[in-house]
Scaffold this motif. Structure first.
Motif, PDB file in Angstrom:
ATOM      1  N   GLU A 137      -7.761  -1.163   1.216  1.00  0.00           N
ATOM      2  CA  GLU A 137      -6.617  -1.006   2.114  1.00  0.00           C
ATOM      3  C   GLU A 137      -6.706  -2.113   3.155  1.00  0.00           C
ATOM      4  O   GLU A 137      -7.591  -2.098   4.003  1.00  0.00           O
ATOM      5  CB  GLU A 137      -6.626   0.379   2.760  1.00  0.00           C
ATOM      6  N   GLN A 147     -11.815   6.660   6.287  1.00  0.00           N
ATOM      7  CA  GLN A 147     -11.495   5.598   5.338  1.00  0.00           C
ATOM      8  C   GLN A 147     -12.746   4.781   5.027  1.00  0.00           C
ATOM      9  O   GLN A 147     -13.070   4.535   3.876  1.00  0.00           O
ATOM     10  CB  GLN A 147     -10.380   4.712   5.917  1.00  0.00           C
ATOM     11  N   LYS A 173      -2.084   4.781   2.490  1.00  0.00           N
ATOM     12  CA  LYS A 173      -2.438   5.395   1.201  1.00  0.00           C
ATOM     13  C   LYS A 173      -3.776   6.125   1.278  1.00  0.00           C
ATOM     14  O   LYS A 173      -3.991   7.102   0.553  1.00  0.00           O
ATOM     15  CB  LYS A 173      -2.445   4.354   0.088  1.00  0.00           C
ATOM     16  N   SER A 174      -4.674   5.689   2.172  1.00  0.00           N
ATOM     17  CA  SER A 174      -5.952   6.395   2.298  1.00  0.00           C
ATOM     18  C   SER A 174      -5.776   7.741   3.004  1.00  0.00           C
ATOM     19  O   SER A 174      -6.559   8.668   2.778  1.00  0.00           O
ATOM     20  CB  SER A 174      -6.991   5.538   3.023  1.00  0.00           C
ATOM     21  N   GLU A 189       0.817  -1.208   0.000  1.00  0.00           N
ATOM     22  CA  GLU A 189       0.000   0.000   0.000  1.00  0.00           C
ATOM     23  C   GLU A 189       0.855   1.263   0.000  1.00  0.00           C
ATOM     24  O   GLU A 189       0.485   2.272  -0.620  1.00  0.00           O
ATOM     25  CB  GLU A 189      -0.961  -0.048   1.192  1.00  0.00           C
ATOM     26  N   ALA A 246      -3.864   2.904   8.425  1.00  0.00           N
ATOM     27  CA  ALA A 246      -4.144   3.603   7.176  1.00  0.00           C
ATOM     28  C   ALA A 246      -2.890   4.326   6.692  1.00  0.00           C
ATOM     29  O   ALA A 246      -2.193   4.967   7.475  1.00  0.00           O
ATOM     30  CB  ALA A 246      -5.264   4.615   7.389  1.00  0.00           C
TER      31      ALA A 246
END
Length: 327
Positions: free
Chosen positions: A142, A95, A149-150, A10, A147
């Protein structure tokens, strides 16, 4: 599957997510609706990493729009009776968009007069039913609990929202180069993290939100005690902890107006005996919010490697789950 497999994959996607979301989060139809917004104030509603992303965005929005923007605790609506929200914008960042307190906050803010915009990664979510507009974070699935990339995608989605409100900002944002190179200090910082018991992560302006997110990641994936501070606030008392062994990571977005504050904090911590690393993007011309996102992309891999070296699986921290249900 090896520990950290999902988080590593990710992280490799994060920079691409940032660019794609910045360019595509706002459709032409949404842009027309957003352009009509003229809130007297903006309130962000989020928790955890999403709240750190919201903090980053708040500095960027206030600089460009000249209206106040601050975090509103979800408990105002999930536990309390709400507050007046006439002529305001409520920005819900999540997210999953599934936490009950965020759903109640979106519903309550809208009922009390706010226009509700959700920055949400999940394709459909309970928050969506109570929002006037949803901008997709666009990070895709994801799978790691923390978290990454979010978070970067949420910053980009917020920047896209701001760009629809301020066309000149959109033009400046889209001109940016987000090609990443490794931090020159990476090995030294990793070595310092492996020895650290206590870490201060320091920033200013959008760098403060990035500091909040990096400190959270060190806690949830590495079980290292870490705290985030503004480079001005940290000198009002927390500086005293530097008299004990303390690792200090300063996140420098490169913004000219924060340099004096970061310089002062760096000098004071070095003088007090702290181990200090000042981390920069190495990329010129970024807006402060993009620079904060870039710093996260550069430091997340250090968190991953630290967690693995300490024997933790950052994909699945023992006490955490992907969706945290709070009241």
């Amino acid at each position: 599957m090896s520990p950290g497999h999902h988080m590593r994959a990710e992280l490799a996607e994060a920079a691409g997510v940032f660019r794609a979301t910045l360019e595509g989060a706002v459709s032409p139809e949404a842009a027309a609706e957003i352009a009509r917004l003229s809130p007297r104030a903006i309130y962000t509603i989020a928790r955890g990493s999403s709240d750190a992303a919201a903090n980053i965005l708040s500095y960027e929005f206030m600089r460009e729009l000249g209206v106040p923007m601050t975090s509103l605790p979800p408990s105002v609506f999930s536990v309390g009776r709400g507050v007046a929200m006439d002529e305001t914008l409520a920005l819900v960042v999540s997210q999953s968009g599934a936490s009950n307190d965020l759903v109640l906050s979106a519903e309550g803010a809208r009922a009390r007069g706010a226009r509700v915009v959700g920055l949400i990664n999940a394709a459909s979510s309970p928050v969506s039913a109570h929002a006037d507009l949803i901008l997709p974070i666009g990070a895709g699935p994801e799978l790691a609990v923390p978290a990454t990339k979010s978070v970067v995608g949420a910053i980009a989605a917020g920047m896209a929202l701001l760009g629809a409100m301020v066309p000149d900002y959109r033009a400046r944002a889209l001109e940016q180069d987000f090609l990443l190179t490794a931090l020159p200090e990476a090995k030294a910082v990793l070595s310092a993290l492996l020895r650290a018991n206590h870490v201060y992560v320091i920033g200013r302006d959008t760098g403060y939100g990035a500091a909040q997110e990096l400190a959270l990641k060190l806690k949830e994936t590495c079980a290292i005690h870490a705290e985030a501070y503004s480079s001005s606030e940290v000198l009002h008392g927390p500086l005293q902890l530097a008299t004990n062994p303390l690792l200090v990571l300063i996140l420098d977005t490169g913004a000219e107006d924060v340099q004096a504050s970061l310089d002062t904090a760096e000098a004071r911590f070095r003088a007090a005996g702290g181990t200090v690393h000042r981390l920069r993007t190495g990329i010129a011309g970024l807006t402060p919010a993009a620079a904060a996102a870039c710093l996260l992309c550069l430091t997340y891999p250090l968190v991953l490697e630290t967690a693995l070296a300490l024997g933790h699986d950052p994909d699945r921290p023992e006490t955490l789950s992907k969706v945290t249900q709070t009241i």
